[in-house]
Scaffold this active site. Sequence first.
Site, PDB file in Angstrom:
ATOM      1  N   CYS A  72       0.894  -1.378   0.063  1.00 28.97           N
ATOM      2  CA  CYS A  72      -0.175   0.079  -0.002  1.00 28.97           C
ATOM      3  C   CYS A  72       0.815   1.148   0.071  1.00 28.97           C
ATOM      4  O   CYS A  72       1.650   1.556  -1.163  1.00 28.97           O
ATOM      5  CB  CYS A  72      -1.100   0.030   1.273  1.00 28.97           C
ATOM      6  SG  CYS A  72      -2.198   1.186   0.990  1.00 28.97           S
TER       7      CYS A  72
ATOM      8  N   HIS B 274      -3.943  -4.628   0.312  1.00 30.12           N
ATOM      9  CA  HIS B 274      -3.171  -5.000   1.395  1.00 30.12           C
ATOM     10  C   HIS B 274      -3.360  -6.689   1.614  1.00 30.12           C
ATOM     11  O   HIS B 274      -4.444  -7.282   1.875  1.00 30.12           O
ATOM     12  CB  HIS B 274      -4.031  -4.740   2.744  1.00 30.12           C
ATOM     13  CG  HIS B 274      -3.901  -3.306   3.073  1.00 30.12           C
ATOM     14  ND1 HIS B 274      -2.744  -2.934   3.799  1.00 30.12           N
ATOM     15  CD2 HIS B 274      -4.320  -2.242   2.614  1.00 30.12           C
ATOM     16  CE1 HIS B 274      -2.746  -1.575   3.920  1.00 30.12           C
ATOM     17  NE2 HIS B 274      -3.714  -1.137   3.183  1.00 30.12           N
TER      18      HIS B 274
ATOM     19  N   GLU C  24      -2.385  -8.840   3.765  1.00 26.62           N
ATOM     20  CA  GLU C  24      -2.431  -8.931   4.906  1.00 26.62           C
ATOM     21  C   GLU C  24      -3.854  -9.108   5.646  1.00 26.62           C
ATOM     22  O   GLU C  24      -4.346  -9.555   6.390  1.00 26.62           O
ATOM     23  CB  GLU C  24      -1.545  -8.545   6.054  1.00 26.62           C
ATOM     24  CG  GLU C  24      -2.061  -7.066   6.392  1.00 26.62           C
ATOM     25  CD  GLU C  24      -1.660  -6.159   5.310  1.00 26.62           C
ATOM     26  OE1 GLU C  24      -1.148  -6.244   4.163  1.00 26.62           O
ATOM     27  OE2 GLU C  24      -1.808  -4.824   5.537  1.00 26.62           O
TER      28      GLU C  24
END
Lengths: 212, 257
Positions: free
Chosen positions: A81, A194, A196
């Site tokens: 990001c 993202h 994650e």
Amino acid sequence: MKNVLIIDYNVGNIKSVQRALEHIGANVTISSNPKEIERASKVILPGVGAFNSAMKEIDKLKLRKSILKFVATKQPILGICLGMQMLLDSSEEFCEEDPQPGLSIISGYSTKIPIKKIDQNQLKLPHIGWSKLHIENQRTKLFKDITDKDSFYFVHSYMSIPSDSNCLTANSKYGDNRITAAIQQDNVYGVQFHPEKSGQSGLKLLSAFLQL
Amino acid sequence: MRNVRVIAKLEVKPPNLVKGIQLEGLRKLGNPNDFAVKYYKQGIDEIIYEDQIASLLGRNGILDIIEKTTDNVFVPITVGGGIQSVENVSDALRAGADKISINSAAIQNPSILKDIAKRFGSQCLILSIQAKKQTNSWEPYYDCGREHSGLDAIEWAKLGEQLGVGEILLTSIDQDGTKKGFDIELIRKVTDSVSIPVIASGGMGSCDDIFQAISKGKADAVAIAHVLHYDLFTTAQIKKYCMNKGINIDNYNEDLL
């Protein structure tokens, strides 16, 4: 055990990245120590937040040089990001006040996503939501397990424009806009979304990074 | 067409998940982490935790719940309830939250929104507006619906956007927990007034309610609690219904149905 170091620069959601990596079996070090970063075998530059304050923190912690030294070792680094946007030369985010230079590892800049009318609904900023990837470069090892069933979580108002279009490895669509979803130059990887926070799809991508 | 998100809203009174009606009469439902994991496995797009007792700094409070949840839930997590300062935001992000939502502190001191947006970026800042219908308007309430602000919800949303808020979580107190459908008029008034995403919350009873909030209210996301907590629908069922009605949802896995 796969070792990976997450750069801690007092901004961003480090814990989320750490837990996702540990979930897939990584041995994670969180560090803002320049020497430790230079010696790492894999590095993640996470990012949530504002470009200028992030770059200021990087410089305050004297991490700019060590990140460049790490890149020179040819070991893999992944910017997430804002972390991806920081790999470029500059950003137009809040640039009216005290603009900070990016890391200039990959040539390019970030600019605000242009707003147009679509389907009578104005596009909203920040762009927040899940999108599929249009993979431009199928050989990118990061995408080896990604299919058209996978989608990823984006949250951003700025999009990256790499100078060399060969660096652009995946796009995604937001209204009529094609958004740079991923970039790569040699050992340097960046993703706008993202991983994650993208459920199983994101974990697959992070696993591919650990296997580089 | 834009992609729409389906978000689970978990109101907590640490260590328990709770749910009330019109923000009152909270009932204990169990361990919030178990619910978060369940929704994650159903393909939820995000999770919003709303702490009813502002336990941010206490032991066994909301931050502990976040830490546990982020061990095995890999979608965006928002924390709200009790955020008073930039330091509180930093603590919440460090515990694993991706965004914070703020209500009371912003009403008391709107400039905190600007400070947070500048430090962490607009994308991690949600303005939570809990609005109650008045004769010709909606008034934001705070302190879990106990205090009224004297503000106008639409004007407050606009000011929030100007101060750098990235999203608005718009809860209708009148509809909350009633399963009588969203306050479509309120949602539409706000979505017409701001250009940041609006999450509609309060009142979902049927899948069609969500469709109305998105198609008529122009909501960018819906936050739901009751129907998920009581297993009336699964996330995948809700998404499937919306997709059949022509709503774009990118994060959908047929296998989860």
